[in-house]
Design a protein around this motif. Structure first.
Motif, PDB file in Angstrom:
ATOM      1  N   ASP A 188     -12.002  -2.323  -5.733  1.00  0.00           N
ATOM      2  CA  ASP A 188     -11.383  -1.203  -5.032  1.00  0.00           C
ATOM      3  C   ASP A 188     -10.473  -1.764  -3.953  1.00  0.00           C
ATOM      4  O   ASP A 188     -10.857  -2.693  -3.233  1.00  0.00           O
ATOM      5  CB  ASP A 188     -12.443  -0.303  -4.383  1.00  0.00           C
ATOM      6  N   SER A 231      -6.385   3.051   6.181  1.00  0.00           N
ATOM      7  CA  SER A 231      -7.426   2.481   7.022  1.00  0.00           C
ATOM      8  C   SER A 231      -8.488   3.514   7.359  1.00  0.00           C
ATOM      9  O   SER A 231      -8.192   4.702   7.499  1.00  0.00           O
ATOM     10  CB  SER A 231      -6.821   1.927   8.317  1.00  0.00           C
ATOM     11  N   TRP A 232      -9.713   3.061   7.518  1.00  0.00           N
ATOM     12  CA  TRP A 232     -10.869   3.934   7.757  1.00  0.00           C
ATOM     13  C   TRP A 232     -10.700   4.782   9.006  1.00  0.00           C
ATOM     14  O   TRP A 232     -11.159   5.911   9.059  1.00  0.00           O
ATOM     15  CB  TRP A 232     -12.150   3.107   7.848  1.00  0.00           C
ATOM     16  N   CYS A 269       0.839  -1.207   0.000  1.00  0.00           N
ATOM     17  CA  CYS A 269       0.000   0.000   0.000  1.00  0.00           C
ATOM     18  C   CYS A 269       0.868   1.249   0.000  1.00  0.00           C
ATOM     19  O   CYS A 269       0.616   2.195  -0.756  1.00  0.00           O
ATOM     20  CB  CYS A 269      -0.933   0.006   1.214  1.00  0.00           C
ATOM     21  N   LEU A 329     -13.007  -0.323   5.820  1.00  0.00           N
ATOM     22  CA  LEU A 329     -11.890  -0.986   5.178  1.00  0.00           C
ATOM     23  C   LEU A 329     -10.578  -0.559   5.815  1.00  0.00           C
ATOM     24  O   LEU A 329     -10.397   0.603   6.155  1.00  0.00           O
ATOM     25  CB  LEU A 329     -11.868  -0.640   3.687  1.00  0.00           C
ATOM     26  N   ALA A 357      -8.329  -0.453  -0.647  1.00  0.00           N
ATOM     27  CA  ALA A 357      -8.059   0.652   0.280  1.00  0.00           C
ATOM     28  C   ALA A 357      -6.554   0.707   0.547  1.00  0.00           C
ATOM     29  O   ALA A 357      -5.940  -0.319   0.852  1.00  0.00           O
ATOM     30  CB  ALA A 357      -8.825   0.449   1.581  1.00  0.00           C
TER      31      ALA A 357
END
Length: 170
Positions: free
Chosen positions: A120, A125-126, A20, A143, A122
């Protein structure tokens, strides 16, 4: 083909934190384009350069799509490509209106462009932000960085991103 709410698949930890972070760096070093259509959407995006790294992610994504196709008993999309990558960044005040995916326009050489699935991933992180939640069918998905969401590109799966009100909860 019949889809229902169970047709939304979340693959937790599809990408590592390091993967990421690498994609975020790709976005930051690439040419960013601002999209700002009042009342519809606001975000920045980039198309990363092709690389062995992206090819590896595409291979993993293709595997997950094949599993998704098998799990949902879909037999009318035998040939598909995992797709092109677009990295999207939401900054404070950015959002994406509720919409559905699906391109039914024609290719110049004939036939229709149809993208049967939306994916999608992520990259954050949310809980790192206020706002900016990804929602589908009116439900917010919490997510974490590296989570993958797969669902049909259909009017039955409206989705979007709520306005990002703060870049960090801290």
């Amino acid at each position: 083909m019949k889809f229902d709410v169970n047709s939304i698949k979340i693959v937790r930890g599809f990408l590592t934190k390091e993967a990421c972070e690498r994609l975020i760096k790709e976005h930051q070093k690439g040419a960013n384009h601002k999209v700002n259509i009042e009342g519809e959407k606001s975000y920045r995006y980039s198309n990363p350069e092709e690389s062995d790294f992206l090819d590896g992610i595409e291979m993993l994504l293709k595997f997950e799509l094949e599993e998704y196709i098998k799990d949902n008993h879909i037999n009318d999309f035998p040939n598909f490509k995992a797709g092109d990558f677009k990295l999207m960044e939401y900054q404070e005040g950015d959002w994406f209106v509720t919409h559905y995916d699906g391109d039914f326009s024609k290719w110049p050489e004939g036939g229709y462009k149809y993208h049967p699935f939306t994916t999608d991933i992520a990259l954050n992180s949310w809980h790192e932000y206020k706002g900016g939640e990804f929602h589908i069918n009116g439900k917010v998905l919490k997510l974490n960085a590296g989570d993958l969401v797969i669902f049909p590109s259909s009017f039955s799966f409206p989705h979007g991103v709520k306005m990002l009100s703060s870049p960090s909860c801290n």
